[in-house]
Write an enzyme that holds these catalytic residues in place. Structure first.
Site, PDB file in Angstrom:
ATOM      1  N   ARG A 293       0.826  -1.211   0.000  1.00 52.22           N
ATOM      2  CA  ARG A 293       0.000   0.000   0.000  1.00 52.22           C
ATOM      3  C   ARG A 293       0.857   1.258   0.000  1.00 52.22           C
ATOM      4  O   ARG A 293       0.504   2.260  -0.617  1.00 52.22           O
ATOM      5  CB  ARG A 293      -0.936  -0.004   1.221  1.00 52.22           C
ATOM      6  CG  ARG A 293      -2.050  -1.041   1.112  1.00 52.22           C
ATOM      7  CD  ARG A 293      -2.912  -1.061   2.367  1.00 52.22           C
ATOM      8  NE  ARG A 293      -3.546   0.245   2.581  1.00 52.22           N
ATOM      9  CZ  ARG A 293      -4.138   0.601   3.715  1.00 52.22           C
ATOM     10  NH1 ARG A 293      -4.142  -0.233   4.754  1.00 52.22           N
ATOM     11  NH2 ARG A 293      -4.697   1.785   3.831  1.00 52.22           N
ATOM     12  N   ARG A 313       0.055   5.474  -7.725  1.00 46.97           N
ATOM     13  CA  ARG A 313      -1.206   6.153  -8.030  1.00 46.97           C
ATOM     14  C   ARG A 313      -0.977   7.594  -8.467  1.00 46.97           C
ATOM     15  O   ARG A 313      -1.710   8.116  -9.311  1.00 46.97           O
ATOM     16  CB  ARG A 313      -2.147   6.076  -6.828  1.00 46.97           C
ATOM     17  CG  ARG A 313      -2.706   4.661  -6.642  1.00 46.97           C
ATOM     18  CD  ARG A 313      -3.553   4.517  -5.409  1.00 46.97           C
ATOM     19  NE  ARG A 313      -4.155   3.171  -5.370  1.00 46.97           N
ATOM     20  CZ  ARG A 313      -4.299   2.457  -4.275  1.00 46.97           C
ATOM     21  NH1 ARG A 313      -3.891   2.936  -3.100  1.00 46.97           N
ATOM     22  NH2 ARG A 313      -4.862   1.265  -4.319  1.00 46.97           N
ATOM     23  N   ASN A 323      -7.369   4.719 -10.562  1.00 50.95           N
ATOM     24  CA  ASN A 323      -6.177   5.264  -9.898  1.00 50.95           C
ATOM     25  C   ASN A 323      -4.922   4.419 -10.112  1.00 50.95           C
ATOM     26  O   ASN A 323      -4.007   4.436  -9.312  1.00 50.95           O
ATOM     27  CB  ASN A 323      -6.443   5.480  -8.409  1.00 50.95           C
ATOM     28  CG  ASN A 323      -6.728   4.178  -7.663  1.00 50.95           C
ATOM     29  OD1 ASN A 323      -6.710   3.100  -8.248  1.00 50.95           O
ATOM     30  ND2 ASN A 323      -7.000   4.291  -6.368  1.00 50.95           N
ATOM     31  N   HIS A 326      -4.970  -1.471  -7.879  1.00 50.65           N
ATOM     32  CA  HIS A 326      -5.669  -1.895  -6.669  1.00 50.65           C
ATOM     33  C   HIS A 326      -4.689  -2.662  -5.808  1.00 50.65           C
ATOM     34  O   HIS A 326      -3.897  -3.476  -6.315  1.00 50.65           O
ATOM     35  CB  HIS A 326      -6.851  -2.815  -6.997  1.00 50.65           C
ATOM     36  CG  HIS A 326      -7.320  -3.606  -5.815  1.00 50.65           C
ATOM     37  ND1 HIS A 326      -8.100  -3.056  -4.814  1.00 50.65           N
ATOM     38  CD2 HIS A 326      -7.085  -4.908  -5.440  1.00 50.65           C
ATOM     39  CE1 HIS A 326      -8.348  -3.977  -3.896  1.00 50.65           C
ATOM     40  NE2 HIS A 326      -7.744  -5.101  -4.240  1.00 50.65           N
TER      41      HIS A 326
END
Length: 348
Positions: A293, A313, A323, A326
């Protein structure tokens, strides 16, 4: 006469426009497409015309040969380009997934064959850590990933098909600058065997993992190499990877947790089903979900560009629904999402 829904018909398979010809302000290319109507439990066939203008977005119109009537009047489709209409491809038009089944005239056939002149190759295991960088070079040269799968062939091997105008020439110009033996050029038939799960089972481990999906718009824009490079440079293992296209029901099941939470949920599903994406099983030590992330950056693209300008992103995102990538939100969901994609969808 033609056969439509099991009956002979004298309805022409093409609308009156001569496809592959100039249509006033644009060049028109003709295709036959199919749509599975779930309510009627039947496949419906349409003739689709793609209008390519000197400037501006591609436009499409659709014609129903069964009723001999227009099905969709000419309308802009900013998310589509002519190269998206290769035979076998899925294109999204007004939330319908349409499968391209044929080209309707010689000019359309020639134009698409030129756009999709392809190159198939395998990487050697020693190139595994450098694959993202290699793919970035091909994508910067205008080539796009049409097929991709990671297999174990005496070590991690990427099986890839690249397409694009003058694909052979562009591939050769880059390949000449690389070390001998780092890639092996193969035929389409030879590449097919690497997508046969009975010969090359999935490399997914389904543990200590999280899911990364390179969204269709990022694949189309040439961002696959960028994502793979960023993941590997962060010290995260790319344990499995394959290109696939999600159906709406499959996307809705995978992203059900966001329904009623994200105001752009419908646009999210549209974006995830409008073309092929690349799935990656990312593995690492505990905390790999959070680590990935961090590589991806904030969901909000504007926030990502402001706070994390080097994140994926920020670099690849168009808007919050599209974006770039995922990545699994919660550590406990990582194995579940990987199992759904690599076990359920790709294991069929």
């Amino acid at each position: 006469a033609v056969i439509i829904d099991g009956r002979r018909s004298r309805v022409p398979l093409r609308p009156p426009l001569r496809l592959g010809a100039m249509a006033a302000d644009a060049t028109a290319y003709g295709f036959t497409v199919e749509w599975f109507d779930r309510q009627a439990d039947m496949i419906r066939e349409y003739v689709l015309t793609a209008f390519v203008q000197p400037k501006g977005n591609l436009e499409v119109a659709m014609y129903d040969p069964k009723t001999n009537r227009s099905f969709l009047k000419r309308v802009e489709m900013p998310h589509l380009a002519l190269q998206d209409f290769r035979i076998g491809a899925i294109v999204m038009i007004h939330a319908r997934q349409l499968k391209v089944t044929s080209y309707n005239d010689d000019r359309t056939h020639c134009a698409l064959e030129q756009l999709h002149g392809g190159v198939c190759f395998l990487t050697v295991p020693s190139m595994f850590r450098h694959f993202g960088t290699l793919l970035e070079r091909f994508e910067r040269a205008g080539l796009r990933v049409a097929r991709l799968r990671l297999v174990n062939d005496n070590g991690p091997t990427f099986a890839v098909q690249l397409t694009g105008e003058d694909a052979q020439q562009r591939w050769t110009s880059i390949a000449r600058s690389l070390d001998d033996g780092c890639m092996q050029k193969v035929t389409t038939t030879e590449l097919d065997s690497y997508f046969d799960r009975s010969k090359f089972p999935s490399t997914a481990a389904f543990d200590n993992c999280t899911l990364c999906l390179i969204r269709p718009h990022a694949v189309r824009d040439g961002g696959v190499g960028t994502v793979i490079s960023a993941i590997m440079e962060a010290g995260i293992e790319v344990a499995a990877s394959q290109m696939l296209t999600l159906g709406r029901a499959e996307a809705a099941e995978l992203f059900d947790v966001y329904k009623g939470v994200l105001p752009y949920y419908s646009e999210l599903i549209d974006g995830m089903t409008c073309g092929p994406l690349v799935a990656i099983e990312a593995r690492g030590a505990p905390g790999v979900c959070e680590q990935l992330r961090e590589v991806c950056g904030p969901h909000d693209v504007d926030m990502a560009r402001y706070l994390r300008p080097n994140s994926l992103r920020a670099r690849l995102g168009k808007d919050n629904a599209n974006n770039g990538v995922h990545s699994t939100d919660l550590e406990e969901d990582g194995e579940r999402e990987v199992s759904y994609v690599f076990g359920h969808l790709l294991g069929k």
